[in-house]
Design a protein around this motif. Sequence first.
Motif: not given
Length: 201
Positions: A161-169
């Motif tokens: 999920l943290i990787i997902g946040f990094i990708l989104t931002y």
Amino acid sequence: MRNIKYPPMETTRFETFFDAILAIIITILVLKIPQPSSPTPEALFSLKTNYIAYLISFLTLFNIWHSNHKLLHEIDIIDNMTLWIYGTMIFVITLLPYFTKWIASNIYSIPSQTMFGLIFIITHVLISLATRNIYKSNPYNPKLLELNNQSKYEHFPIIILIIGFILTYTVYTPGIYLCCLITVILWILIDILIKRDYNGN
């Protein structure tokens, strides 16, 4: 004023209440999916984001139900601290239909991605807290001692999920949406691994 201490709750009573809440949330989730604008494959395919968002949310709720059923099956009562943690979790997951619909309608919106991801992170943290509190409250339960081998896997979903946040931002706005899907699949695989380790002992 006297300090009133409430007695623990029977597990079966709480499970009945919790199962009813999950059933209502799942019903609301499916009712949030719009019907195709016309009876054609193209119109059906145009709603693919809604279907995937529903799948993610449904599998999340199913995994919560399954893991809690497996855990609570081994105890007879739950203490007040565990009840408060579960109460907070119920509040969070009742927001899932709202944010599922929002992200399905705004897949390239960073705020919708953020809120959808936060629901998953908060839910995962609350599940971990409730589980740890149940283990702590039942230190001599042999079944729980055998089941308590989740710690070596439990951080994997948070990392995804943290990787997902990094990708989104940074480079890919639907990164959280994609990583939530990966996380749900990972939760299922973790359950299989735990079951394998449990049966191997």
